[in-house]
Design an enzyme around this catalytic site. Structure first.
Site, PDB file in Angstrom:
ATOM      1  N   THR A 176       0.833  -1.589   0.121  1.00  0.00           N
ATOM      2  CA  THR A 176       0.227   0.213  -0.176  1.00  0.00           C
ATOM      3  C   THR A 176       0.792   1.464  -0.033  1.00  0.00           C
ATOM      4  O   THR A 176       2.259   1.440   0.298  1.00  0.00           O
ATOM      5  CB  THR A 176      -0.755   0.119   1.605  1.00  0.00           C
ATOM      6  OG1 THR A 176      -1.047  -0.652   1.678  1.00  0.00           O
ATOM      7  CG2 THR A 176      -1.962   1.396   1.621  1.00  0.00           C
ATOM      8  N   ARG A 204     -13.005  -7.823  -2.539  1.00  0.00           N
ATOM      9  CA  ARG A 204     -12.436  -7.477  -1.268  1.00  0.00           C
ATOM     10  C   ARG A 204     -12.106  -6.019  -0.995  1.00  0.00           C
ATOM     11  O   ARG A 204     -11.516  -5.601  -1.384  1.00  0.00           O
ATOM     12  CB  ARG A 204     -11.206  -8.475  -0.942  1.00  0.00           C
ATOM     13  CG  ARG A 204     -10.677  -8.388   0.063  1.00  0.00           C
ATOM     14  CD  ARG A 204      -9.371  -7.534   0.565  1.00  0.00           C
ATOM     15  NE  ARG A 204      -8.932  -7.221   1.171  1.00  0.00           N
ATOM     16  CZ  ARG A 204      -7.904  -6.226   1.432  1.00  0.00           C
ATOM     17  NH1 ARG A 204      -7.521  -5.699   0.798  1.00  0.00           N
ATOM     18  NH2 ARG A 204      -7.161  -6.314   2.867  1.00  0.00           N
ATOM     19  N   VAL A 205     -12.643  -6.115   0.117  1.00  0.00           N
ATOM     20  CA  VAL A 205     -12.443  -3.739   0.122  1.00  0.00           C
ATOM     21  C   VAL A 205     -11.154  -4.179   1.449  1.00  0.00           C
ATOM     22  O   VAL A 205     -11.577  -4.886   2.993  1.00  0.00           O
ATOM     23  CB  VAL A 205     -13.163  -3.536   0.052  1.00  0.00           C
ATOM     24  CG1 VAL A 205     -12.033  -1.932   1.262  1.00  0.00           C
ATOM     25  CG2 VAL A 205     -14.114  -2.806  -0.684  1.00  0.00           C
ATOM     26  N   GLY A 206     -10.469  -3.678   1.992  1.00  0.00           N
ATOM     27  CA  GLY A 206      -9.525  -3.787   2.636  1.00  0.00           C
ATOM     28  C   GLY A 206      -9.435  -2.618   3.909  1.00  0.00           C
ATOM     29  O   GLY A 206      -9.724  -1.796   3.628  1.00  0.00           O
ATOM     30  N   ASP A 207      -8.425  -1.924   4.499  1.00  0.00           N
ATOM     31  CA  ASP A 207      -8.073  -1.518   5.264  1.00  0.00           C
ATOM     32  C   ASP A 207      -8.073   0.651   4.804  1.00  0.00           C
ATOM     33  O   ASP A 207      -8.523   1.021   5.028  1.00  0.00           O
ATOM     34  CB  ASP A 207      -7.291  -1.292   6.540  1.00  0.00           C
ATOM     35  CG  ASP A 207      -5.673  -1.097   5.567  1.00  0.00           C
ATOM     36  OD1 ASP A 207      -5.729  -1.878   4.709  1.00  0.00           O
ATOM     37  OD2 ASP A 207      -4.673  -1.006   6.614  1.00  0.00           O
ATOM     38  N   THR A 227       0.362   0.349   6.284  1.00  0.00           N
ATOM     39  CA  THR A 227       0.343  -0.633   5.216  1.00  0.00           C
ATOM     40  C   THR A 227       0.473  -2.024   6.221  1.00  0.00           C
ATOM     41  O   THR A 227       0.230  -2.753   6.856  1.00  0.00           O
ATOM     42  CB  THR A 227       1.605  -0.021   4.734  1.00  0.00           C
ATOM     43  OG1 THR A 227       1.961  -0.548   5.527  1.00  0.00           O
ATOM     44  CG2 THR A 227       1.397   1.187   4.156  1.00  0.00           C
ATOM     45  N   GLY A 228       0.138  -3.239   5.079  1.00  0.00           N
ATOM     46  CA  GLY A 228      -0.362  -4.289   5.619  1.00  0.00           C
ATOM     47  C   GLY A 228      -1.459  -5.288   5.387  1.00  0.00           C
ATOM     48  O   GLY A 228      -2.351  -5.104   5.022  1.00  0.00           O
ATOM     49  N   GLY A 230      -4.880  -5.735   5.904  1.00  0.00           N
ATOM     50  CA  GLY A 230      -5.588  -4.137   5.978  1.00  0.00           C
ATOM     51  C   GLY A 230      -6.847  -5.166   7.520  1.00  0.00           C
ATOM     52  O   GLY A 230      -7.455  -3.767   7.613  1.00  0.00           O
TER      53      GLY A 230
HETATM   54  N1  GLY Z   1      -3.556  -2.696   3.364  1.00  0.00           N
HETATM   55  C1  GLY Z   1      -4.172  -2.816   2.274  1.00  0.00           C
HETATM   56  C2  GLY Z   1      -4.815  -3.743   2.329  1.00  0.00           C
HETATM   57  O1  GLY Z   1      -5.239  -4.538   3.080  1.00  0.00           O
HETATM   58  O2  GLY Z   1      -6.150  -3.878   0.986  1.00  0.00           O
END
Ligand code: GLY
Length: 327
Positions: A176, A204-207, A227-228, A230
Site C-alpha cells: 500500500t 474484497r476491500v481492505g483498510d 500498510t499490511g 488491512g
Molecule cells: N493494507 C492494504 C490492504 O489490506 O488492502
C-alpha cells in the site's frame, strides 16, 4: 508558520521531490499528500498500487484509496474501483463533490467517469505474467469459490512465512502507499492507495479506503496510516486508535506502541504484518510494526532528500525493539 514535512511508507519516496516542491511553494498538506500518492499510482514497477498493481483472483485490478483532511475531518474514498489509474484523485473528488465519504465498485466508476477521469487498462503485461504464473503454479480451480480456497491456503502460507510467500507470489502481495503531510500552516492530511491483496476475492476491500482503519488525520493531535494486512487495521481501527491515544494524553511514541499492542488481541489465523506510520501535531514522527525489519521515510522542508528510518518492532509481549529517535 510550521516546517512542512512528509512521512510515508517507503514506496512513496519516488514522489517526495514533487510533494516537497509543492509544500515549499505553499501548497496544502492535502495537495501534497495526494500528489505523492498519484506518482506512486502511476509507477508500473510498484505492483501494490494503481497502474501495474497485481489483480484479484479473476485477473481484475481493483483499487482502493482515501484522502482525509485534518483541518476539517472531511474524508473521501473509493473502493474496488476498476479501470481508473488514479483512485486517490477520484477519492478527493468524492470528498469535494458529494455528501458521502466512500463510493464502491460500479458507483465509484460511474462517478469517476462523470468527473471526467479517463478510463485506462490497469493490468500491465508484467502484472498479468505474475498473476498467470501464480495461478499456473497451483491447481487452478474452476470457479470463484474454489479460487477462494486457493487464496485461503496462500494466506496461511503468508502468515507462516511472509517473505517466502511474497517471493512465491511474485512480489508485493500486500503493499500500500500511505502519505502523511503537514503544510506550512500546520494543517495535516493523509492520502492512501492500494491494489489490495494480490489474488484477493473479487470485491474484497481492505483498510486503505476506510477512515479510522487505513488512515486518519486530525490537526489537533496528529495523523496515522497503515500498510499490511488491512483486515487487522479494520478490526482494531488502528489509525484512529493512534490519534485517539494521543487525544487521551499519550505521547506519539506511546500511542503508536499501544495501537500496535492492540493488534495482538485479534484472533486471526491469517495474522500478518501490519505497519503504522504516524505524526503528531508538533512534527514528531514514528513508524511501528508487529514485524521486525520494517522502515518508513520522512523529509522536512529543510532536508534535501528523504531519510529512511527503522520502524519500532513491538512483539507479542508488548516489548518495543529499535526505539525510534522521534519520541
Ligand atoms: N493494507 C492494504 C490492504 O489490506 O488492502
Amino acid at each position: 508558520m510550521t516546517t512542512p514535512m512528509l512521512v510515508a511508507s517507503r514506496n512513496a519516496a519516488v514522489g517526495f521531490d514533487e510533494g516537497m516542491r509543492l509544500l515549499r511553494e505553499g501548497a496544502s498538506a492535502l495537495d501534497a499528500a495526494s500528489a505523492v500518492v498519484r506518482i506512486v499510482e502511476d509507477n508500473p514497477e510498484d505492483h501494490t498500487v494503481g497502474y501495474g498493481g497485481l489483480p484479484n483472483l479473476l485477473g481484475d485490478v481493483e483499487l482502493d484509496a482515501m484522502v482525509m483532511d485534518g483541518r476539517t475531518l472531511k474524508a473521501g474514498a473509493v473502493a474496488a474501483l476498476k479501470g481508473f489509474r488514479n483512485p486517490v484523485l477520484v477519492a478527493r473528488k468524492v470528498m469535494e463533490e458529494l455528501p458521502h465519504v466512500l463510493l464502491a465498485g460500479e458507483g465509484a466508476a460511474r462517478f469517476a467517469r462523470e468527473m471526467g477521469f479517463e478510463e485506462a487498462e490497469l493490468l500491465t503485461d508484467e502484472a498479468r505474467r505474475i498473476w498467470q504464473e501464480r495461478l499456473t503454479a497451483s491447481d487452478v480451480p474452476e470457479d470463484v469459490a474454489r479460487y477462494y480456497n486457493h487464496m485461503r491456503r496462500f494466506a496461511r502460507d503468508l502468515a507462516r512465512d511472509p517473505e517466502q510467500a511474497a517471493k512465491d507470489a511474485g512480489s508485493g502481495v500486500m503493499g500500500t502507499v500511505v502519505v502523511l503531510a503537514r503544510d506550512a500552516q500546520g494543517n495535516i492530511a493523509v492520502a492512501t492507495s492500494t491494489s489490495g491483496w494480490a489474488w484477493k476475492y473479487p470485491g474484497r476491500v481492505g483498510d486503505t479506503p476506510i477512515p479510522g482503519a487505513g488512515g486518519y488525520a486530525d490537526n489537533r493531535y496528529g495523523a496515522a496510516a497503515c500498510t499490511g494486512r488491512g483486515e487487522m487495521a479494520m478490526r482494531a481501527a488502528t489509525a484512529r486508535s493512534v490519534v485517539l491515544y494521543m487525544k487521551m494524553g499519550l505521547p506519539l511514541w506511546n500511542a503508536a506502541r499501544e495501537a500496535t499492542i492492540d493488534l495482538y488481541a485479534l484472533d486471526d489465523e491469517f495474522a500478518n504484518v501490519l505497519t503504522l506510520y504516524a505524526m503528531d501535531a508538533h512534527g514528531g514522527h514514528v513508524g511501528f510494526s508487529n514485524q521486525p525489519g520494517r522502515t518508513y521515510v520522512f523529509q522536512t522542508a529543510e532536508m534535501d532528500a528523504p531519510e529512511e528510518r527503522p520502524c519500532t518492532f513491538v512483539d507479542a509481549d508488548g516489548k518495543a525493539h529499535i526505539r525510534s529517535q522521534d519520541m
